[in-house]
Motif scaffolding. Sequence first.
Motif, PDB file in Angstrom:
ATOM      1  N   HIS A  83       4.139  26.516  31.454  1.00 12.25           N
ATOM      2  CA  HIS A  83       4.605  26.195  32.798  1.00 12.25           C
ATOM      3  C   HIS A  83       4.011  24.890  33.336  1.00 12.25           C
ATOM      4  CE1 HIS A  83       6.817  29.923  33.306  1.00 12.25           C
ATOM      5  NE2 HIS A  83       5.788  30.568  32.794  1.00 12.25           N
ATOM      6  N   ALA A  84       3.315  24.152  32.508  1.00 12.27           N
ATOM      7  CA  ALA A  84       2.746  22.884  32.956  1.00 12.27           C
ATOM      8  C   ALA A  84       3.812  21.807  32.879  1.00 12.27           C
ATOM      9  CB  ALA A  84       1.540  22.522  32.099  1.00 12.27           C
ATOM     10  N   VAL A  85       3.931  21.013  33.952  1.00 13.30           N
ATOM     11  CA  VAL A  85       4.944  19.962  33.974  1.00 13.30           C
ATOM     12  C   VAL A  85       4.657  18.944  32.883  1.00 13.30           C
ATOM     13  CG1 VAL A  85       3.654  18.575  35.658  1.00 13.30           C
ATOM     14  CG2 VAL A  85       6.148  18.301  35.454  1.00 13.30           C
ATOM     15  N   THR A  86       5.728  18.480  32.224  1.00 11.21           N
ATOM     16  CA  THR A  86       5.613  17.451  31.199  1.00 11.21           C
ATOM     17  C   THR A  86       5.860  16.094  31.850  1.00 11.21           C
ATOM     18  OG1 THR A  86       6.401  18.972  29.488  1.00 11.21           O
ATOM     19  CG2 THR A  86       6.511  16.604  28.997  1.00 11.21           C
ATOM     20  N   VAL A  87       4.872  15.221  31.789  1.00  9.51           N
ATOM     21  CA  VAL A  87       4.980  13.898  32.411  1.00  9.51           C
ATOM     22  C   VAL A  87       4.611  12.847  31.378  1.00  9.51           C
ATOM     23  CG1 VAL A  87       4.285  12.430  34.347  1.00  9.51           C
ATOM     24  CG2 VAL A  87       4.243  14.912  34.600  1.00  9.51           C
ATOM     25  N   TYR A  88       5.450  11.835  31.239  1.00 12.38           N
ATOM     26  CA  TYR A  88       5.158  10.751  30.312  1.00 12.38           C
ATOM     27  C   TYR A  88       5.852   9.492  30.821  1.00 12.38           C
ATOM     28  CZ  TYR A  88       9.936  11.134  28.521  1.00 12.38           C
ATOM     29  OH  TYR A  88      11.298  11.130  28.418  1.00 12.38           O
ATOM     30  N   GLY A  89       5.725   8.399  30.096  1.00  8.78           N
ATOM     31  CA  GLY A  89       6.434   7.184  30.469  1.00  8.78           C
ATOM     32  C   GLY A  89       5.567   5.945  30.361  1.00  8.78           C
ATOM     33  N   ASN A  90       6.190   4.789  30.591  1.00  9.92           N
ATOM     34  CA  ASN A  90       5.485   3.507  30.514  1.00  9.92           C
ATOM     35  C   ASN A  90       5.082   2.992  31.889  1.00  9.92           C
ATOM     36  OD1 ASN A  90       7.925   2.763  31.596  1.00  9.92           O
ATOM     37  ND2 ASN A  90       8.288   1.029  30.206  1.00  9.92           N
ATOM     38  N   GLY A  91       5.239   3.852  32.892  1.00  9.29           N
ATOM     39  CA  GLY A  91       4.856   3.458  34.244  1.00  9.29           C
ATOM     40  C   GLY A  91       3.349   3.434  34.399  1.00  9.29           C
ATOM     41  N   PRO A  92       2.866   3.009  35.566  1.00  9.61           N
ATOM     42  CA  PRO A  92       1.423   2.943  35.805  1.00  9.61           C
ATOM     43  C   PRO A  92       0.734   4.278  35.530  1.00  9.61           C
ATOM     44  CG  PRO A  92       2.631   1.880  37.586  1.00  9.61           C
ATOM     45  CD  PRO A  92       3.653   2.576  36.740  1.00  9.61           C
ATOM     46  N   GLU A  93      -0.375   4.227  34.821  1.00  7.08           N
ATOM     47  CA  GLU A  93      -1.106   5.449  34.483  1.00  7.08           C
ATOM     48  C   GLU A  93      -1.526   6.199  35.749  1.00  7.08           C
ATOM     49  OE1 GLU A  93      -2.471   8.422  32.252  1.00  7.08           O
ATOM     50  OE2 GLU A  93      -1.362   6.663  31.519  1.00  7.08           O
ATOM     51  N   ARG A  94      -1.833   5.457  36.780  1.00 10.64           N
ATOM     52  CA  ARG A  94      -2.224   6.081  38.043  1.00 10.64           C
ATOM     53  C   ARG A  94      -1.079   6.918  38.609  1.00 10.64           C
ATOM     54  NH1 ARG A  94      -3.694   2.549  43.374  1.00 10.64           N
ATOM     55  NH2 ARG A  94      -4.730   4.129  44.626  1.00 10.64           N
ATOM     56  N   ALA A  95       0.146   6.426  38.463  1.00 18.21           N
ATOM     57  CA  ALA A  95       1.314   7.172  38.948  1.00 18.21           C
ATOM     58  C   ALA A  95       1.519   8.441  38.122  1.00 18.21           C
ATOM     59  CB  ALA A  95       2.555   6.290  38.885  1.00 18.21           C
ATOM     60  N   ILE A  96       1.348   8.339  36.814  1.00 16.97           N
ATOM     61  CA  ILE A  96       1.504   9.506  35.946  1.00 16.97           C
ATOM     62  C   ILE A  96       0.485  10.578  36.307  1.00 16.97           C
ATOM     63  CG2 ILE A  96       1.302  10.311  33.546  1.00 16.97           C
ATOM     64  CD1 ILE A  96       2.422   7.577  32.680  1.00 16.97           C
ATOM     65  N   GLU A  97      -0.749  10.165  36.528  1.00 10.34           N
ATOM     66  CA  GLU A  97      -1.794  11.120  36.917  1.00 10.34           C
ATOM     67  C   GLU A  97      -1.471  11.789  38.244  1.00 10.34           C
ATOM     68  OE1 GLU A  97      -5.322   8.791  36.950  1.00 10.34           O
ATOM     69  OE2 GLU A  97      -5.468   8.642  34.760  1.00 10.34           O
ATOM     70  N   LEU A  98      -0.950  11.020  39.194  1.00  7.66           N
ATOM     71  CA  LEU A  98      -0.623  11.595  40.498  1.00  7.66           C
ATOM     72  C   LEU A  98       0.524  12.596  40.397  1.00  7.66           C
ATOM     73  CD1 LEU A  98      -0.970   8.589  42.996  1.00  7.66           C
ATOM     74  CD2 LEU A  98      -2.285  10.718  42.981  1.00  7.66           C
ATOM     75  N   VAL A  99       1.509  12.305  39.566  1.00 11.58           N
ATOM     76  CA  VAL A  99       2.623  13.244  39.385  1.00 11.58           C
ATOM     77  C   VAL A  99       2.092  14.571  38.841  1.00 11.58           C
ATOM     78  CG1 VAL A  99       4.734  13.726  38.086  1.00 11.58           C
ATOM     79  CG2 VAL A  99       4.400  11.474  39.131  1.00 11.58           C
ATOM     80  N   ARG A 100       1.194  14.485  37.875  1.00  7.78           N
ATOM     81  CA  ARG A 100       0.601  15.703  37.308  1.00  7.78           C
ATOM     82  C   ARG A 100      -0.192  16.484  38.357  1.00  7.78           C
ATOM     83  NH1 ARG A 100      -1.154  12.444  32.132  1.00  7.78           N
ATOM     84  NH2 ARG A 100       0.631  12.835  30.758  1.00  7.78           N
ATOM     85  N   GLU A 101      -0.704  15.805  39.332  1.00 11.27           N
ATOM     86  CA  GLU A 101      -1.452  16.463  40.410  1.00 11.27           C
ATOM     87  C   GLU A 101      -0.517  17.036  41.467  1.00 11.27           C
ATOM     88  OE1 GLU A 101      -3.525  14.834  44.381  1.00 11.27           O
ATOM     89  OE2 GLU A 101      -4.297  13.906  42.545  1.00 11.27           O
ATOM     90  N   ILE A 102       0.507  16.270  41.831  1.00 12.91           N
ATOM     91  CA  ILE A 102       1.395  16.640  42.936  1.00 12.91           C
ATOM     92  C   ILE A 102       2.219  17.878  42.618  1.00 12.91           C
ATOM     93  CG2 ILE A 102       3.441  15.898  44.227  1.00 12.91           C
ATOM     94  CD1 ILE A 102       2.273  12.993  43.968  1.00 12.91           C
ATOM     95  N   VAL A 103       2.781  17.941  41.409  1.00 14.58           N
ATOM     96  CA  VAL A 103       3.717  19.021  41.082  1.00 14.58           C
ATOM     97  C   VAL A 103       3.095  20.405  41.252  1.00 14.58           C
ATOM     98  CG1 VAL A 103       5.072  20.078  39.233  1.00 14.58           C
ATOM     99  CG2 VAL A 103       5.233  17.612  39.645  1.00 14.58           C
ATOM    100  N   PRO A 104       1.976  20.731  40.614  1.00 15.99           N
ATOM    101  CA  PRO A 104       1.418  22.081  40.812  1.00 15.99           C
ATOM    102  C   PRO A 104       0.887  22.322  42.218  1.00 15.99           C
ATOM    103  CG  PRO A 104      -0.082  20.738  39.505  1.00 15.99           C
ATOM    104  CD  PRO A 104       1.176  19.940  39.652  1.00 15.99           C
ATOM    105  N   THR A 105       0.493  21.254  42.907  1.00 17.49           N
ATOM    106  CA  THR A 105      -0.092  21.420  44.243  1.00 17.49           C
ATOM    107  C   THR A 105       0.962  21.598  45.318  1.00 17.49           C
ATOM    108  OG1 THR A 105      -1.963  20.033  43.576  1.00 17.49           O
ATOM    109  CG2 THR A 105      -1.666  20.411  45.941  1.00 17.49           C
TER     110      THR A 105
END
Length: 272
Positions: A83-105
């Motif tokens: 159930h963990a969101v899958t996040v990847y891409g060539n965008g800013p690493e900071r944005a990827i980390e925030l997406v991983r934080e925002i979704v479960p929260t």
Amino acid sequence: RTDSTRTDSTRTDSTRTDSTRTDSIRTDSIRTDSTRTDSNRLNPTTAAAAAAGKNIMASTHSVSLRFVLLVAVVLVGLGVCAHAVTVYGNGPERAIELVREIVPTYLPFLEPFTIEVVQWNSQGGYFLRSSPKLTTVTRQPLDRVYQVFVNPIVFNDTSAPPHGPSLTACRSILTHELTHCSDYANMTVLQLAEFVVPYELNYTFLVEYEHYTDRRVLDLRSASLDAGLSDYRTWIYGQLADDPEQLAKKKVEYMTPDQIHRYVIAHPPTRP
């Protein structure tokens, strides 16, 4: 006399015989009891085997219990990962980390989905946008990839200008874009088409939808998201200070800091 003597002798013999029989019975009884007692006692070899058997059973029970606990932990772990969101891409690493934080929260609905953060060197005052990935749009909602396009300027935390907004602002605007993704994830292909056409061709529809999305971010009742959304709008107004037309559009299309403030007063946050 002779008869009497014989009789007495017979009685004596009888008594002796009875006594002997009684003694024999008693002796047999004692022997029998002794035999029974001995049969209930284990010889040293048998006792050792019994003790070893008990130890083996206890050890087996302990191993079985540990195995069951291990399997339970593994299954729970697999459930969490599933159930963990899958996040990847060539965008800013900071944005990827925030997406991983925002979704479960804030947006746990998106946890089973896949999100791609894409670097977007945008022009014209738009720094983020989101949409289903075109090559996956005909799939079932859960099988699609949802893209969040991010201009690296937004996440520029280096000393070189232009500088991005605060981390709080970045979190809030990404929550806005991920809220769009949650809408797309609830739409069939036909519904997506019915949404895109008025969004692109009907400006009133666009404004209403973007304001509605802002309100949904504020309705998460997070003081951090409230402040961050206002901070982001203040930041983007500064970026568009030399482009009055784009600045005016931004103030129409999205909630302004003043509108956000008034909405938060009416709907105060309930969490940090």
